[in-house]
Each structure stands twice: as structure tokens, then as C-alpha cells.
Design a protein around this motif. Sequence first.
Motif, PDB file in Angstrom:
ATOM      1  N   TYR A 212      -0.200   9.962   3.068  1.00  9.52           N
ATOM      2  CA  TYR A 212      -0.291  10.841   1.908  1.00  9.52           C
ATOM      3  C   TYR A 212       1.095  11.336   1.517  1.00  9.52           C
ATOM      4  CZ  TYR A 212      -5.359  10.939   2.280  1.00  9.52           C
ATOM      5  OH  TYR A 212      -6.680  10.585   2.296  1.00  9.52           O
ATOM      6  N   ASP A 213       1.205  11.720   0.260  1.00  8.67           N
ATOM      7  CA  ASP A 213       2.460  12.270  -0.252  1.00  8.67           C
ATOM      8  C   ASP A 213       2.146  13.597  -0.940  1.00  8.67           C
ATOM      9  OD1 ASP A 213       4.966  12.747  -1.181  1.00  8.67           O
ATOM     10  OD2 ASP A 213       4.955  11.175  -2.723  1.00  8.67           O
ATOM     11  N   LEU A 214       2.622  14.681  -0.328  1.00  7.12           N
ATOM     12  CA  LEU A 214       2.435  16.005  -0.931  1.00  7.12           C
ATOM     13  C   LEU A 214       3.511  16.156  -2.005  1.00  7.12           C
ATOM     14  CD1 LEU A 214       0.925  18.654  -0.978  1.00  7.12           C
ATOM     15  CD2 LEU A 214       2.333  19.463   0.912  1.00  7.12           C
ATOM     16  N   VAL A 215       3.169  15.707  -3.213  1.00 11.46           N
ATOM     17  CA  VAL A 215       4.175  15.591  -4.272  1.00 11.46           C
ATOM     18  C   VAL A 215       4.564  16.938  -4.864  1.00 11.46           C
ATOM     19  CG1 VAL A 215       3.506  13.250  -4.862  1.00 11.46           C
ATOM     20  CG2 VAL A 215       2.381  15.155  -5.997  1.00 11.46           C
ATOM     21  N   ASP A 216       3.681  17.946  -4.757  1.00 14.06           N
ATOM     22  CA  ASP A 216       4.027  19.242  -5.344  1.00 14.06           C
ATOM     23  C   ASP A 216       3.248  20.336  -4.629  1.00 14.06           C
ATOM     24  OD1 ASP A 216       5.286  21.032  -6.966  1.00 14.06           O
ATOM     25  OD2 ASP A 216       3.948  20.748  -8.676  1.00 14.06           O
ATOM     26  N   PHE A 217       3.871  21.497  -4.555  1.00 12.70           N
ATOM     27  CA  PHE A 217       3.232  22.668  -3.970  1.00 12.70           C
ATOM     28  C   PHE A 217       3.458  23.851  -4.906  1.00 12.70           C
ATOM     29  CE2 PHE A 217       3.434  26.611  -1.599  1.00 12.70           C
ATOM     30  CZ  PHE A 217       2.239  26.579  -0.902  1.00 12.70           C
ATOM     31  N   ALA A 218       2.375  24.531  -5.273  1.00 10.13           N
ATOM     32  CA  ALA A 218       2.466  25.713  -6.134  1.00 10.13           C
ATOM     33  C   ALA A 218       2.272  26.952  -5.275  1.00 10.13           C
ATOM     34  CB  ALA A 218       1.413  25.644  -7.239  1.00 10.13           C
ATOM     35  N   ALA A 219       3.259  27.830  -5.302  1.00  7.46           N
ATOM     36  CA  ALA A 219       3.185  29.048  -4.492  1.00  7.46           C
ATOM     37  C   ALA A 219       2.099  29.983  -5.016  1.00  7.46           C
ATOM     38  CB  ALA A 219       4.534  29.763  -4.493  1.00  7.46           C
TER      39      ALA A 219
ATOM     40  N   VAL B 168       0.868  -1.176   0.000  1.00  7.61           N
ATOM     41  CA  VAL B 168       0.000   0.000   0.000  1.00  7.61           C
ATOM     42  C   VAL B 168       0.906   1.226   0.000  1.00  7.61           C
ATOM     43  CG1 VAL B 168      -1.763   1.280   1.250  1.00  7.61           C
ATOM     44  CG2 VAL B 168      -1.822  -1.221   1.223  1.00  7.61           C
ATOM     45  N   THR B 169       0.797   2.040  -1.055  1.00  3.52           N
ATOM     46  CA  THR B 169       1.679   3.197  -1.213  1.00  3.52           C
ATOM     47  C   THR B 169       0.966   4.495  -0.833  1.00  3.52           C
ATOM     48  OG1 THR B 169       1.042   3.447  -3.542  1.00  3.52           O
ATOM     49  CG2 THR B 169       2.933   2.030  -3.064  1.00  3.52           C
ATOM     50  N   ARG B 170       1.741   5.549  -0.658  1.00  3.78           N
ATOM     51  CA  ARG B 170       1.180   6.843  -0.246  1.00  3.78           C
ATOM     52  C   ARG B 170       0.265   7.411  -1.343  1.00  3.78           C
ATOM     53  NH1 ARG B 170       3.971   8.576   4.239  1.00  3.78           N
ATOM     54  NH2 ARG B 170       5.976   7.535   4.586  1.00  3.78           N
ATOM     55  N   ARG B 171      -0.734   8.130  -0.905  1.00  6.11           N
ATOM     56  CA  ARG B 171      -1.696   8.739  -1.824  1.00  6.11           C
ATOM     57  C   ARG B 171      -1.181  10.109  -2.253  1.00  6.11           C
ATOM     58  NH1 ARG B 171      -6.974   7.226  -2.622  1.00  6.11           N
ATOM     59  NH2 ARG B 171      -8.353   8.769  -3.565  1.00  6.11           N
ATOM     60  N   PRO B 172      -0.932  10.328  -3.545  1.00 11.89           N
ATOM     61  CA  PRO B 172      -0.339  11.595  -3.981  1.00 11.89           C
ATOM     62  C   PRO B 172      -1.378  12.717  -4.088  1.00 11.89           C
ATOM     63  CG  PRO B 172      -0.657  10.145  -5.859  1.00 11.89           C
ATOM     64  CD  PRO B 172      -1.077   9.361  -4.648  1.00 11.89           C
ATOM     65  N   ILE B 173      -0.993  13.887  -3.635  1.00 13.72           N
ATOM     66  CA  ILE B 173      -1.842  15.069  -3.779  1.00 13.72           C
ATOM     67  C   ILE B 173      -0.945  16.267  -4.092  1.00 13.72           C
ATOM     68  CG2 ILE B 173      -3.795  14.353  -2.337  1.00 13.72           C
ATOM     69  CD1 ILE B 173      -2.529  15.788  -0.017  1.00 13.72           C
ATOM     70  N   THR B 174      -1.532  17.265  -4.736  1.00 13.65           N
ATOM     71  CA  THR B 174      -0.828  18.514  -5.057  1.00 13.65           C
ATOM     72  C   THR B 174      -1.644  19.685  -4.535  1.00 13.65           C
ATOM     73  OG1 THR B 174       0.212  17.590  -7.032  1.00 13.65           O
ATOM     74  CG2 THR B 174       0.057  19.978  -6.901  1.00 13.65           C
ATOM     75  N   VAL B 175      -0.965  20.651  -3.917  1.00 12.19           N
ATOM     76  CA  VAL B 175      -1.621  21.799  -3.281  1.00 12.19           C
ATOM     77  C   VAL B 175      -1.120  23.083  -3.927  1.00 12.19           C
ATOM     78  CG1 VAL B 175      -1.730  23.130  -1.135  1.00 12.19           C
ATOM     79  CG2 VAL B 175      -2.068  20.648  -1.099  1.00 12.19           C
TER      80      VAL B 175
ATOM     81  N   LEU C 273      -4.049  32.463   5.466  1.00 10.74           N
ATOM     82  CA  LEU C 273      -3.476  32.008   4.196  1.00 10.74           C
ATOM     83  C   LEU C 273      -4.052  30.637   3.867  1.00 10.74           C
ATOM     84  CD1 LEU C 273       0.250  33.094   4.680  1.00 10.74           C
ATOM     85  CD2 LEU C 273      -1.624  34.351   3.590  1.00 10.74           C
ATOM     86  N   ALA C 274      -4.805  30.564   2.799  1.00 17.13           N
ATOM     87  CA  ALA C 274      -5.527  29.327   2.452  1.00 17.13           C
ATOM     88  C   ALA C 274      -4.891  28.660   1.244  1.00 17.13           C
ATOM     89  CB  ALA C 274      -6.991  29.638   2.175  1.00 17.13           C
ATOM     90  N   TRP C 275      -5.268  27.427   1.007  1.00 19.33           N
ATOM     91  CA  TRP C 275      -4.752  26.650  -0.122  1.00 19.33           C
ATOM     92  C   TRP C 275      -5.860  25.756  -0.657  1.00 19.33           C
ATOM     93  CZ3 TRP C 275      -5.603  21.744   1.324  1.00 19.33           C
ATOM     94  CH2 TRP C 275      -5.560  21.441   2.685  1.00 19.33           C
ATOM     95  N   SER C 276      -5.633  25.223  -1.841  1.00 22.73           N
ATOM     96  CA  SER C 276      -6.618  24.343  -2.483  1.00 22.73           C
ATOM     97  C   SER C 276      -5.905  23.128  -3.063  1.00 22.73           C
ATOM     98  CB  SER C 276      -7.358  25.081  -3.607  1.00 22.73           C
ATOM     99  OG  SER C 276      -7.996  26.233  -3.119  1.00 22.73           O
ATOM    100  N   LEU C 277      -6.627  21.997  -3.107  1.00 20.30           N
ATOM    101  CA  LEU C 277      -6.122  20.815  -3.801  1.00 20.30           C
ATOM    102  C   LEU C 277      -6.292  21.030  -5.301  1.00 20.30           C
ATOM    103  CD1 LEU C 277      -7.395  17.642  -1.859  1.00 20.30           C
ATOM    104  CD2 LEU C 277      -5.059  18.469  -2.069  1.00 20.30           C
ATOM    105  N   VAL C 278      -5.226  20.850  -6.052  1.00 16.31           N
ATOM    106  CA  VAL C 278      -5.318  20.996  -7.503  1.00 16.31           C
ATOM    107  C   VAL C 278      -5.081  19.670  -8.221  1.00 16.31           C
ATOM    108  CG1 VAL C 278      -4.707  23.425  -7.504  1.00 16.31           C
ATOM    109  CG2 VAL C 278      -2.896  21.716  -7.612  1.00 16.31           C
TER     110      VAL C 278
END
Length: 354
Positions: A275-282, A205-212, A228-233
Motif C-alpha cells: 500500500y501507499d499512504l499517499v496523503d494524510f489530513a491532520a 503490480v504497483t502499490r495500492r494508494p489510500i488517503t487517511v 486517536l482514530a482515523w478514517s479512510l477518505v
Amino acid sequence: GDTLTGALARAAGETVGDYAIGQGSLAASGNYALSFTTGSTFGITPRAITITADAAQSKIYGNVDPTLNYTIGGLGLVFGDTLTGALARAAGETVGDYAIGQGSLAASGNYALSFTTEAFTVTRRPLVITADDKSRIYGEVNPLTGSATGDNLVAGDTIDWVEIFSAATAASNVGRYDALASNASGIGLDNYDITYVTNVGGLEVTRRPITVRADDIRVLQGQSDPLLAWSLVAGILAPFDTFDTIFMGHLVREPGQAVGRYAITRGTLAVVGNYDLVDFAAGSLTIAPAMITRSVPLERGGNANVWLTDTLASKPWDDEDEQSDCTAGVADGECASLSGLDRQYFGDHIRWQN
């Protein structure tokens, strides 16, 4: 009381056939004139033997046939005679019984051979099947089927797929879990005695990827920073998880309170282990001036420019704003258009000039 002496004799030979009988040594005394009539023969007939295929002969599916054995019965062989050729069985390689025939087995013409058949059995081949390693993302259901490996397959036979069972559930944490194969499907598998063994740790079972992405925010100079808020993209949470339980930490922005744009960065924002936060967009926080002054020329031409100043309180602006409207209070009632005028910047206000 006279008697003959000696005995008749036949022509030499031991093979099947007829042999002439001669007077041999048979004789009478001198008181007799003995005459012998030939023409009778001595016959040797074929010797009756039986050949019976041995019972319970077999092989494992996929192996080479053994030599087929038999037992000689009846009157048996004599004089060191032997049989030639071999028994043969009915064609076929899959599991089952096949009749054993006489094949090319034969005796010489001196024997009358009769044959009794038996069955030759092809038995199942032992096969151990292990599910190959599989993986899935946390929050998803287990794979129901997959590939597998067999340790004793005959060339040409295949394991196309197997059903897979694991005690792991969609909510099971990231890690490895045992996987057990069953109900294999493929080519030739009906000829095997199959044993299924557990692949220890075979399901990962591997980590679930998400990008914020940080949300862009605009405030007026002097106002306090909002949250300061963020959204899942990209990616979604598993249906049984919530943002409060998955995310921790907070975003940060570049320091500064002057009018301008400031980058919003990841800061301490993180996710829990499944979970794996694979990417973050500033993102960006824009501080706009609280008061904007726009100056519009009312007269064009000559050396004189007359400007009308209209103060717009608490209206944020940016470089992309365009102005093309009428300004109230023009003395001669003329509507001054800003379209096509050069835009100039003067500290905390903008003006357009031809």
C-alpha cells in the motif's frame, strides 16, 4: 546407265516460309537436252517448342516477387535464338497459391510455342509477438488484453491487441511478473506464422494508494485523551486485507492540557509494502472547559446592568455556539433573549451584553 550429276537447290533462307526450288547444279551429259520446270517450293514450318513454368516457386508474404523461371522443351531453340518477355502470375499478395501464366513471354514467328502453367505460392511470414509492458494496482485483477510488439510486420499490417496471461493473482505482492501474449488480433495477421514469447517482468503490480484523515475529537478539560482514530477518505483496502494487517503505528497530538485546540498528526502511522499512504489530513483534538458560566443582562438602559449567572456544568462549547433561550429564575418573569447582544469573554465564561 546414264545419270544426272549435281543437285537441285532452293532459294536461300532459314526462317519460316516457302522457298523456290531451282535446278541448282543438276545436269545431264551432252547427249541430253535437259529442261527444268520450276514452281515447286521448299517450305520451312514453325519449330515446335514447349515452355513449362518451374514448379515450387514461392515467396514469403511481404517480400518482392522473384523472377519466374521456366524450362524450354520440345525441339528447343536453334541458331542462338532467344525468347522475349517474361512469365507473370495471377494478382494477389496474401498467403495462397497463384497461377503462373505465360505473361509476355514469346518466341519469334519461327517457333510454335505451347505453355504449361504451375502454381506460385505466397507463404506465411514468420512473426514474433511480445506483449508490451502492463501495470495494475495491487488487489486488482490482471489485465486480460493489451498491446503488443511484432518484430517482422509488413507495412500496413497491425497488432491491435492480444490476450495476456500472467501467473500473478490479485493477492500477489507488489513487484514484476512475466506476461505472455496470445490470440493476437489486428490487420493482416492471417498471413503470418506467429510465435509468442514471454515478456519477462512485463506485468508490474504497483502499490495500492489510500488517503487517511485523522478524526476530530472533543474532550472536557481534565479528561484523559481517548484513542486517536482515523478514517479512510480515499481508496479502499483489497477485499482480502484487513486494517489490522495493513496499518501499523499510531497518531500523535500536540502536547498540552489547557483549554484549546491541538493538531492530531500522522505520528508513526504507516502501511505495509503493498500500500501507499499517499496523503494524510491532520485532525484536531479540542479541550473544552468543564464548567461554563453565561451571564445575561436582565435590565437594559440607564447606567445599571443586572446580570443573571447560570452555570452549565460539563457542557463543552466553542466559538460557534449561539445562545437564544429563556433563563429560569428571572424575578419579574421576563424572558431575557441573548439574540443581538455583544458576546464578551471573561476567562472561563462568556457573557452577552447590549
